[in-house]
Design an enzyme around this catalytic site. Structure first.
Site: not given
Length: 340
Positions: A108, A231
């Site tokens: 990174h 969900e």
């Protein structure tokens, strides 16, 4: 601007052959890079401070040293410790043991891009940034493929930095599925923006707001949890597999119509403007300064944020509901920990 994807057949280099590689840090990314490179036939040692990570690296069969000693011994040093401690590790243990012609790598660009680490001009600086957490980098490698990676060169006094980056990406399995060239600036700013505005900051606060709207309207918190959080994985998996199109094709016409009608009301132009402001804070270095200052003070703000988040009703409800759903709790939590 579109960039070309590279694959194993395109990586015709052997820049790691005959080199001693030191992986600094043995946490989420460190253990994956080290084990994958070793399995690819490379000479890997570990540099890490004494503690749990040191013991784990030795247990996994690596020659393990303090960071300074590993830096002395190695030709290529990959810094995979957490962002917030890299500058101190570099100043105290890596920099005094670097010499001309060595290569310094990162997964990174944070510390290089924002200037917290300034490498000598006679040392190569490169980056290989897998687009996935360490446990997936390791698992997918063992399954015969890998996680896509970005690669970049910051400075290249030997002329070999790009070859090192490409061979590193090949060694951890990323070239099996695709490599994209980038810059330290681009990777750092895009990565931080994605985390803050969408993947973590945006998503968690969207879920939390939806939960609060439903429960404040009198709906059962357990049902609200299923609707706005549980969900989410089902929907994200569909998007991951085939984009928005597959997700919409897999849902009812009712859901799809509501997507188009209500989505822009919730995520309207003002949200995009807020995202632009967040990106500006990243580009200017404001976010980096806040993060580093909080770390240097002992993380008072981060600790307060964590405490507040732990008290959220959605977290309490979720913890209870997941007890009855062992199928969502089968992963080894230890694989997700980051050890300093």
């Amino acid at each position: 601007m579109a960039v070309e994807m590279l694959y194993e057949a395109d990586v015709k280099v052997a820049a790691l052959d005959g080199k001693k590689i030191a992986v600094i840090g043995y946490g989420s990314q460190g253990h994956a890079h080290a084990q994958n490179l070793r399995d690819s036939g490379h000479d890997v040692i570990i540099g890490v401070r004494h503690g749990k990570s040191f013991d784990k690296a030795k247990e996994d069969g690596f020659d393990t040293y303090e960071v300074g000693e590993a830096t002395k011994l190695a030709d290529i040093i990959m810094v995979l410790a957490p962002d917030e401690i890299q500058k101190d590790i570099y100043k105290d243990e890596i920099a005094p043991n670097l010499s001309a012609g060595k290569a310094l790598g990162f997964a990174h660009g944070f510390n290089i891009h924002f200037g917290y680490i300034k490498a000598p001009e006679d040392v190569d600086v490169f980056m290989v940034a897998p687009k996935g957490p360490g446990h997936l980098v390791r698992r997918t490698y063992t399954e015969g493929f890998g996680v896509p990676s970005l690669y970049a060169v910051y400075q290249n006094p030997t002329g070999n930095a790009e070859n090192i980056a490409l061979d590193w990406a090949k060694g951890i399995g990323s070239a099996r599925v695709g490599l994209l060239v980038t810059t330290f600036k681009e990777e750092t700013e895009e990565d931080l923006f994605g985390e803050q505005a969408v993947l973590m900051g945006g998503l968690t606060h969207l879920i939390e707001a939806g939960f609060e709207v439903l429960t404040e309207a009198g709906y059962a918190p357990q049902l609200a949890y299923f609707e706005v959080l549980h969900e989410m994985k089902l929907i994200v998996d569909l998007i991951y597999e085939g984009g928005f199109k597959k997700m919409r094709q897999s849902c009812s016409n009712t859901a799809e119509f509501g997507d188009f009608v209500t989505g822009p009301r919730v995520i309207g132009p003002e949200v995009k403007e807020n995202m632009k402001a967040a990106l500006a804070d990243i580009q200017s270095g404001k976010f980096a300064r806040e993060f580093v200052e909080d770390h240097d003070a002992g993380f008072p703000r981060l600790k307060a944020f964590r405490k507040e988040a732990e008290g959220l009703e959605i977290e309490k409800i979720g913890a209870e509901l997941r007890k009855a759903m062992p199928f969502v709790n089968q992963n080894d939590d230890d694989a997700f920990k980051i050890y300093n």
